[in-house]
Enzyme design. Structure first.
Site, PDB file in Angstrom:
ATOM      1  N   HIS A   1       0.839  -1.195   0.000  1.00 15.33           N
ATOM      2  CA  HIS A   1       0.000   0.000   0.000  1.00 15.33           C
ATOM      3  C   HIS A   1       0.873   1.244   0.000  1.00 15.33           C
ATOM      4  O   HIS A   1       2.026   1.215   0.404  1.00 15.33           O
ATOM      5  CB  HIS A   1      -0.984   0.016   1.178  1.00 15.33           C
ATOM      6  CG  HIS A   1      -0.359  -0.111   2.534  1.00 15.33           C
ATOM      7  ND1 HIS A   1       0.178  -1.298   3.005  1.00 15.33           N
ATOM      8  CD2 HIS A   1      -0.192   0.798   3.527  1.00 15.33           C
ATOM      9  CE1 HIS A   1       0.645  -1.114   4.233  1.00 15.33           C
ATOM     10  NE2 HIS A   1       0.444   0.157   4.570  1.00 15.33           N
TER      11      HIS A   1
ATOM     12  N   HIS B   1       0.971   5.275   1.177  1.00 14.92           N
ATOM     13  CA  HIS B   1       0.390   6.303   2.044  1.00 14.92           C
ATOM     14  C   HIS B   1       0.429   7.655   1.339  1.00 14.92           C
ATOM     15  O   HIS B   1       1.449   8.030   0.770  1.00 14.92           O
ATOM     16  CB  HIS B   1       1.202   6.449   3.337  1.00 14.92           C
ATOM     17  CG  HIS B   1       1.191   5.257   4.215  1.00 14.92           C
ATOM     18  ND1 HIS B   1       0.406   5.179   5.344  1.00 14.92           N
ATOM     19  CD2 HIS B   1       1.879   4.087   4.148  1.00 14.92           C
ATOM     20  CE1 HIS B   1       0.619   4.019   5.938  1.00 14.92           C
ATOM     21  NE2 HIS B   1       1.514   3.335   5.224  1.00 14.92           N
TER      22      HIS B   1
END
Length: 197
Positions: free
Chosen positions: A145, A147
């Site tokens: 992922h 940020h």
């Protein structure tokens, strides 16, 4: 470190605030990825105990900002700043190295669109883009992922100047590092190094 990981995992499973069944702004994401032709992510590509896979399957609530067939963007439930968001691929890849370049490209191609909207919505000045890749780098959820962390001047979150940095010495050690990285790159298959036109 383990207690911190557990706290972050729990925060993603049980976001603070109102009960999701009563709050219409909390949405459970569907699993539309188009990967199997029927709009559903194949179960073999998701992990049963991964919090992000649970969000993708619709088993955990999230505050969804964006979604397409490859990825979704949600608000982080344990944000570093107002609007801190995560871009997550819809298929499970524990680390960046294990994530196909096409998926990384799809995620990164959304950064300008999503970050611009977040910066405007939060009245921020700028943002940090961050990937914690591996335990030593602070990764606590092992599903790739990215940020997006909105920033405002003097927000006291962190500043690159506050980190202890050293000037690069153009010496034998630096030359050896360059040679070693180049050897590793040369050992990769050519199709991994050539960008599609």
């Amino acid at each position: 470190m383990e207690a911190r990981r557990l706290a972050i995992l729990c925060s993603h499973l049980n976001p603070p605030g109102p009960n999701p069944t009563r709050d219409p702004t909390l949405r459970v994401s569907d699993c539309s990825s188009g990967s199997s032709g029927d709009g559903k992510v194949e179960s073999s590509t998701l992990q049963n105990d991964c919090v992000f896979c649970k969000i993708i399957r619709g088993e955990s609530p999230c505050l969804k900002l964006y979604e397409d067939d490859m990825c979704l963007c949600i608000l982080d439930t344990n944000p570093l700043s107002h609007g801190h968001s995560l871009i997550i691929p819809k298929l499970h890849y524990p680390t960046l190295e294990e994530t196909p370049p096409s998926v990384v490209a799809a995620m990164c191609s959304k950064v300008p669109l999503i970050s611009n909207a977040i910066v405007k919505a939060t009245g921020s000045d700028s943002f940090n883009l961050l990937v914690n890749n591996g335990a030593a780098a602070g990764q606590v959820i092992f599903h790739t992922h990215i940020h997006i962390i909105p920033r405002k001047e003097r927000d006291c979150l962190w500043a690159s100047e506050s980190l202890r940095r050293h000037s690069l010495k153009l010496d034998k050690e630096a030359s050896q590092l360059v040679s070693c990285v180049r050897r590793h790159l040369c050992s990769l298959p050519e199709e991994q190094l050539v960008q599609p036109s």
